[in-house]
Design a protein around this motif. Sequence first.
Motif, short mmCIF file in Angstrom:
data_model
loop_
_atom_site.label_atom_id
_atom_site.label_comp_id
_atom_site.label_asym_id
_atom_site.label_seq_id
_atom_site.Cartn_x
_atom_site.Cartn_y
_atom_site.Cartn_z
N GLY A 1 0.83 -1.20 0.00
CA GLY A 1 0.00 0.00 0.00
C GLY A 1 0.87 1.25 0.00
O GLY A 1 2.10 1.17 -0.06
N THR A 2 0.22 2.40 0.08
CA THR A 2 0.98 3.66 0.07
C THR A 2 1.91 3.77 1.26
O THR A 2 2.92 4.47 1.22
CB THR A 2 0.02 4.88 0.09
OG1 THR A 2 -0.96 4.67 1.12
CG2 THR A 2 -0.67 5.04 -1.25
N ASP A 3 1.56 3.06 2.34
CA ASP A 3 2.43 3.08 3.52
C ASP A 3 3.54 2.03 3.44
O ASP A 3 4.29 1.84 4.39
CB ASP A 3 1.59 2.86 4.80
CG ASP A 3 0.82 1.54 4.73
OD1 ASP A 3 0.96 0.79 3.74
OD2 ASP A 3 0.06 1.26 5.69
N GLY A 4 3.58 1.31 2.31
CA GLY A 4 4.64 0.32 2.14
C GLY A 4 4.34 -1.02 2.78
O GLY A 4 5.11 -1.96 2.63
N LYS A 5 3.24 -1.12 3.49
CA LYS A 5 2.92 -2.38 4.16
C LYS A 5 2.15 -3.32 3.23
O LYS A 5 1.36 -2.88 2.40
CB LYS A 5 2.08 -2.10 5.42
CG LYS A 5 2.92 -1.45 6.51
CD LYS A 5 2.17 -1.37 7.82
CE LYS A 5 3.05 -0.72 8.89
NZ LYS A 5 2.27 -0.02 9.92
N GLN A 6 2.38 -4.62 3.41
CA GLN A 6 1.71 -5.62 2.60
C GLN A 6 0.27 -5.80 3.03
O GLN A 6 -0.02 -5.85 4.23
CB GLN A 6 2.45 -6.96 2.74
CG GLN A 6 3.84 -6.97 2.12
CD GLN A 6 3.82 -6.82 0.61
OE1 GLN A 6 3.06 -7.51 -0.08
NE2 GLN A 6 4.63 -5.92 0.09
N GLN A 7 -0.64 -5.89 2.07
CA GLN A 7 -2.04 -6.18 2.39
C GLN A 7 -2.67 -7.00 1.27
O GLN A 7 -2.18 -6.97 0.15
CB GLN A 7 -2.81 -4.88 2.63
CG GLN A 7 -2.59 -3.83 1.57
CD GLN A 7 -3.14 -2.48 2.00
OE1 GLN A 7 -4.33 -2.34 2.22
NE2 GLN A 7 -2.26 -1.50 2.14
N PRO A 8 -3.73 -7.73 1.61
CA PRO A 8 -4.32 -8.60 0.59
C PRO A 8 -5.12 -7.81 -0.45
O PRO A 8 -5.74 -6.80 -0.12
CB PRO A 8 -5.27 -9.50 1.40
CG PRO A 8 -5.56 -8.74 2.64
CD PRO A 8 -4.36 -7.87 2.93
N LEU A 9 -5.07 -8.28 -1.68
CA LEU A 9 -5.88 -7.69 -2.75
C LEU A 9 -7.35 -7.91 -2.43
O LEU A 9 -7.74 -8.96 -1.93
CB LEU A 9 -5.54 -8.36 -4.08
CG LEU A 9 -4.16 -8.05 -4.66
CD1 LEU A 9 -3.73 -9.13 -5.62
CD2 LEU A 9 -4.19 -6.68 -5.33
N VAL A 10 -8.17 -6.92 -2.76
CA VAL A 10 -9.62 -7.08 -2.59
C VAL A 10 -10.22 -7.38 -3.97
O VAL A 10 -10.05 -6.60 -4.90
CB VAL A 10 -10.24 -5.81 -1.99
CG1 VAL A 10 -11.73 -6.04 -1.73
CG2 VAL A 10 -9.53 -5.43 -0.69
N MET A 11 -10.89 -8.52 -4.03
CA MET A 11 -11.30 -9.02 -5.35
C MET A 11 -12.81 -9.00 -5.58
O MET A 11 -13.60 -9.02 -4.64
CB MET A 11 -10.80 -10.47 -5.53
CG MET A 11 -9.29 -10.60 -5.57
SD MET A 11 -8.74 -12.34 -5.57
CE MET A 11 -9.59 -12.99 -6.99
N GLY A 12 -13.17 -8.97 -6.83
CA GLY A 12 -14.56 -9.17 -7.24
C GLY A 12 -14.56 -10.09 -8.45
O GLY A 12 -13.55 -10.18 -9.15
N CYS A 13 -15.67 -10.79 -8.67
CA CYS A 13 -15.74 -11.59 -9.89
C CYS A 13 -17.12 -11.46 -10.52
O CYS A 13 -18.12 -11.24 -9.83
CB CYS A 13 -15.36 -13.05 -9.65
SG CYS A 13 -16.60 -13.99 -8.79
N TYR A 14 -17.15 -11.57 -11.83
CA TYR A 14 -18.33 -11.18 -12.61
C TYR A 14 -18.50 -12.13 -13.79
O TYR A 14 -17.66 -12.16 -14.69
CB TYR A 14 -18.14 -9.75 -13.12
CG TYR A 14 -17.56 -8.82 -12.07
CD1 TYR A 14 -18.37 -8.18 -11.14
CD2 TYR A 14 -16.17 -8.64 -11.97
CE1 TYR A 14 -17.84 -7.35 -10.15
CE2 TYR A 14 -15.62 -7.82 -10.99
CZ TYR A 14 -16.45 -7.18 -10.08
OH TYR A 14 -15.93 -6.38 -9.11
N GLY A 15 -19.57 -12.90 -13.78
CA GLY A 15 -19.75 -13.90 -14.85
C GLY A 15 -20.97 -13.62 -15.71
O GLY A 15 -21.97 -13.05 -15.24
N ILE A 16 -20.87 -14.02 -16.96
CA ILE A 16 -22.04 -14.03 -17.86
C ILE A 16 -22.02 -15.35 -18.62
O ILE A 16 -21.00 -15.70 -19.23
CB ILE A 16 -22.01 -12.85 -18.86
CG1 ILE A 16 -22.21 -11.52 -18.14
CG2 ILE A 16 -23.12 -13.03 -19.92
CD1 ILE A 16 -22.23 -10.31 -19.05
N GLY A 17 -23.12 -16.06 -18.56
CA GLY A 17 -23.21 -17.35 -19.28
C GLY A 17 -23.61 -17.10 -20.72
O GLY A 17 -24.80 -17.04 -21.05
#
Length: 415
Positions: free
Chosen positions: A280-296
């Motif tokens: 992050g901007t503070d240089g500390k490691q953090q997990p990615l925040v994800m989304g997922c989006y499907g269309i059949g």
Amino acid sequence: MRFSKAFVPTLKEAPKDAVTPSHVLLLRAGFARMVGAGLYEMLPLGLRVQNNISNIVREEMDATGAQEFRMPALLPADYFKESGRWESFGPTLFRMKDRKDGDYHLGPTHEEIITDLARREISSHKQLPLNLYQIQTKFRDEPRPRAGLLRCREFLMKDAYSFDVSEDAARESYATMRAAYQRIFERLGLDYRIVRADSGAMGGSTSAEFQVLAQTGEDRIVACTQCDFAINLEADETLSEGKPCPECKTPLEQYLGIEGGHIFILGTHYSEKMGAHFAGTDGKQQPLVMGCYGIGISRLVAAAIEQQHDDQGMCWPPSIAPYQVVLCPIGKDETVTAKAEELYTQLREHNIEVLLDDRDTRPGAKFKDADLIGIPHRIVIGAKSLANNQVEYKPRTASEATLVSTSDAVTAVLK
RNA sequence: CGGGGUGUAGCACAGCCUGGUAGUGCGCAAGCUUUGGGAGCUUGAGGUCGCAGGUUCGAAUCCUGUCGCCCCGACCA
């Protein structure tokens, strides 16, 4: 395209195994053929529709800044083993061994694979937000494939994955996708509802389904006629038809729907489990925040038919129709043939996709096939009306044809 | 995975009970006649009756097993 050269094997009778309207019509109209349970050949007309849907999806995804890419469909088991889904997916996963006896599977969905890509390639907040999508064949060994293209074991899907620095940013990505999906379903010409749903096994916090309304839908939903409220009854069994809308008190209506799209905020479920972090901007490691989006995508081919057909056949929305116009010259009169060829050329010069029914067959057969295939516009060229310099124009869903002068035929289609 | 069906020509089906040369309609090919809502007549091609065993002089048909497909349910990011 000339009908006489087109591979469009229409059938008078439906194969007995087909029951659902879209399944019957896909087979009868020569759009698809079955190879095995939940496995279909997409014949030229079916593929044209599917490609039209893909292109609309692609255009709207690109417009949001999402980028198309491609992951393999054949995957080493390592990633699903890492997330635990090698076990939890159970027999729905198509599994196999390679020559070195390593475990592999066919991709039913790709959260793990893209999370692996992300943990290797994303290291800084400067790379975010990011949205990658693919249009790809997916494989699921469904316990019961059914209803033709509605539930297949091999199907075409658009899947997109977003990566953000925070929950708030992820909600923005989600909102962008939601808006893009609205444009997509509008452009597809489908009657649909955005429905609150159970986020299910994905473990997500926020999700919505895009339900295509149809008599044969598998999902029961209730929706408000006044406001945007709509919910899958799976997610809330206390609601039902006639009860007041929780948001505006209007009595709710019940519909049946086919799930055409589903959007989720996944949060950090996969990124934490698989160690996908960024600085992050503070240089500390953090997990990615994800989304997922499907269309059949392949399912939408069938869903569109379920929603828009009549007793004569399919009724395609123009945006996804295999062809825009079918030209039916009647009889062998030379002036008729010449006029048909002239209109064929003219329409194509306007970039309109035309099917010229140049087959040596009786008028009835041409009309039946045109209706069955569901081309939005039909122009009939017959000797009698042509003597008055007129042709017949009929939209697929109109009950009567109208006479238009030959010079207006192209504009009739364009408007 | 439970329940119910069903496999005979490209499609829809009959024949099976009561074993004895594989049938009908549509579609396909050729010819003639037709030509505004899936034309008519004539001739023709097309089948290891899902597969494997068994019973029998002889099996599409009877018996056993097995596979495929469809529907309902369970399941379905």
